[in-house]
Design an enzyme around this catalytic site. Structure first.
Site, PDB file in Angstrom:
ATOM      1  N   PRO A 267       0.784  -1.245   0.000  1.00 37.90           N
ATOM      2  CA  PRO A 267       0.000   0.000   0.000  1.00 37.90           C
ATOM      3  C   PRO A 267       0.810   1.287   0.000  1.00 37.90           C
ATOM      4  O   PRO A 267       0.258   2.371   0.138  1.00 37.90           O
ATOM      5  CB  PRO A 267      -0.803  -0.128   1.290  1.00 37.90           C
ATOM      6  CG  PRO A 267       0.098  -0.875   2.207  1.00 37.90           C
ATOM      7  CD  PRO A 267       0.816  -1.867   1.353  1.00 37.90           C
ATOM      8  N   ASP A 286       2.186  -1.626  -8.966  1.00 38.42           N
ATOM      9  CA  ASP A 286       1.396  -2.686  -8.365  1.00 38.42           C
ATOM     10  C   ASP A 286       0.428  -3.182  -9.422  1.00 38.42           C
ATOM     11  O   ASP A 286      -0.023  -2.417 -10.288  1.00 38.42           O
ATOM     12  CB  ASP A 286       0.639  -2.220  -7.128  1.00 38.42           C
ATOM     13  CG  ASP A 286       0.243  -3.417  -6.260  1.00 38.42           C
ATOM     14  OD1 ASP A 286       1.059  -3.821  -5.404  1.00 38.42           O
ATOM     15  OD2 ASP A 286      -0.863  -3.961  -6.454  1.00 38.42           O
ATOM     16  N   ASP A 331       9.679  -6.084  -2.695  1.00 37.55           N
ATOM     17  CA  ASP A 331       8.988  -6.634  -1.524  1.00 37.55           C
ATOM     18  C   ASP A 331       7.995  -7.644  -2.090  1.00 37.55           C
ATOM     19  O   ASP A 331       6.853  -7.306  -2.399  1.00 37.55           O
ATOM     20  CB  ASP A 331       8.295  -5.507  -0.757  1.00 37.55           C
ATOM     21  CG  ASP A 331       7.655  -5.979   0.529  1.00 37.55           C
ATOM     22  OD1 ASP A 331       7.863  -7.153   0.899  1.00 37.55           O
ATOM     23  OD2 ASP A 331       6.932  -5.191   1.163  1.00 37.55           O
ATOM     24  N   CYS A 384       7.836 -10.698   3.951  1.00 36.27           N
ATOM     25  CA  CYS A 384       7.398 -10.726   5.352  1.00 36.27           C
ATOM     26  C   CYS A 384       7.118 -12.178   5.734  1.00 36.27           C
ATOM     27  O   CYS A 384       6.000 -12.552   6.082  1.00 36.27           O
ATOM     28  CB  CYS A 384       6.177  -9.827   5.569  1.00 36.27           C
ATOM     29  SG  CYS A 384       4.788 -10.136   4.468  1.00 36.27           S
TER      30      CYS A 384
END
Length: 447
Positions: A267, A286, A331, A384
């Site tokens: 985001p 994105d 990421d 993550c």
């Protein structure tokens, strides 16, 4: 489960339990908790979210107890309601609330009585919950040898963490069953960390510095109560996620205006942090248009500018102009196994096969983006995740495929820690950063 009627007065625990059961059932059927909570009426949503988080953190134990209490498996909606009630009976402390056992039983039965399809099951539910209160010690002993009941994670997840982190697996699983701390990132273009800490202290909230730009709060606050949030003075971002920007920027020559790609940007937290720390020509990608809008909204609140484009990072011919980037942040999509403290539904939604599937996606993204990096540039690969297949194993495989890739110092696997001891920063929360993986990969210059 059909939606219960909502009283115009304050929501009852029974109403909240009914909606919590529906949310837990939705997760067990493969729907994300965020999506399921969107169906909850606004006056009930905050309470239901807290109870749903709590129920999912105790779900392994509660499902094992249901199997002990019921000779035949109850229908899934009733089973979900039993689990929601048992979660409050087995672990009554929910952040911000504690419920007496007799209240939980009474309100769970009332919730069943207001569901037309399950009114006849209210007596059965009452009997099971009261039996649990009478036989708590024996029932808990009966499920104690079940690792899923003990650790509240799927068996495959437990076994994978045991293999990947044989010395830390207990700490990881324990931390996952407690909320993570609320951590802010200070927008150094708008204010200072000291000024924000003082403003928080004036609201009675203690904080302490973490990383270069972070403040960990002693207790969580709604974002609308964060001083200067609307004005762009700060953002909510975990300590681990705040490492991406400095790791990427330290690989760049001082004084230059770098051309930077944030390949999977939504985001927009890491995008914003990069721009808060450096003047850069930044392209944020994105694949989802709605998520791209979130990037734009976040940048506008913070007073920052970047080019935001909806595109698939794995397909550079559809969006790349041929000019190399000085730095690339990837990421990558992953299992999110490192942020279970904040998203307790993830453990119940993922399957073991997802790890290999996502690892293939990560590999494809790395290979697609590497040619876009200039010689001497840096790519930061992040996930993550605590799983090595998405971290250290991915890096080693990449280095073997690309002889011009040089591994630079990086944190590697960051692991969530144990729950805090009683003290100023307790609040039933797990201290330290989320689970994350970072690799810094520099591209060798041609000789």
């Amino acid at each position: 489960m059909s939606a219960p009627s909502v009283s115009p007065s304050a929501p009852t625990l029974g109403q909240q339990l009914a909606h919590t059961a529906r949310a837990v059932l939705a997760v067990r059927q493969g729907r994300s908790l965020t999506d399921a909570l969107a169906d909850v009426p606004a006056p009930l949503r905050a309470g239901v979210q807290a109870l749903a988080f709590h129920s999912l953190r105790e779900l392994g134990t509660c499902e094992a107890l249901v199997a002990q209490l019921a000779e035949r498996a109850p229908p899934p909606p009733l089973r979900a309601l039993m689990c929601a009630a048992l979660a409050l009976l087995t672990a009554p402390d929910v952040p911000g609330a504690r419920y007496a056992a007799h209240t939980v039983v009474d309100q769970a039965v009332r919730a069943a009585q207001h569901e037309p399809r399950w009114q006849r099951q209210a007596g059965f539910l009452n009997a099971c919950l009261r039996r649990y209160l009478r036989e708590t010690e024996a029932l808990r002993a009966a499920v104690a040898s079940d690792p899923v009941a003990q650790w509240n994670h799927p068996r495959w997840w437990i076994e994978r963490v045991q293999r990947d982190h044989p010395e830390a697996w207990r700490a990881i699983l324990t931390a996952n069953n407690h909320p993570g701390p609320m951590t802010l990132r200070v927008n150094r273009r708008r204010t200072t960390r000291e000024a924000l800490a003082q403003a928080l202290a004036q609201q009675g909230v203690a904080s302490r510095a973490v990383g270069d730009d972070g403040l960990e709060l002693a207790r969580a606050l709604p974002v609308e109560q964060l001083p200067g949030f609307a004005a762009g003075n700060c953002s909510v971002q975990d300590e681990a996620a705040q490492l991406a920007a400095p790791l990427l920027l330290q690989g760049l020559p001082a004084g230059a205006r770098p051309r930077v790609l944030d390949a999977c940007a939504a985001p927009g937290g890491k995008t914003a942090h990069l721009l808060e720390r450096a003047d850069a020509d930044l392209l944020a990608l994105d694949v989802d248009p709605q998520r791209c809008q979130r990037i734009t909204d976040n940048l506008q609140r913070l007073g920052l500018q970047a080019e935001v484009r909806c595109a698939d990072a794995a397909q550079p011919p559809t969006w790349w102009d041929g000019r190399p980037f000085d730095a690339i942040l990837l990421d990558a999509p992953c299992t999110a196994s490192g942020i279970v403290r904040r998203h307790p539904d993830v453990r119940w939604l993922r399957r073991d096969s997802d790890v290999a599937t996502l690892a293939r996606t990560q590999r494809a993204l790395l290979d697609a983006l590497w040619p876009l990096l200039r010689e001497g540039g840096r790519l930061v690969y992040a996930t993550c995740s605590v799983f090595r297949a998405e971290g250290s194993e991915q890096l080693q495989a990449f280095l073997q495929r690309h002889t011009d890739a040089l591994s630079a110092p990086a944190p590697g696997h960051l692991l969530p820690g144990l729950p805090d001891t009683v003290g100023e920063f307790n609040d039933n929360r797990s201290r330290g950063p989320d689970g994350f993986y970072y690799a810094c990969i520099d591209k060798a210059r041609a000789r």
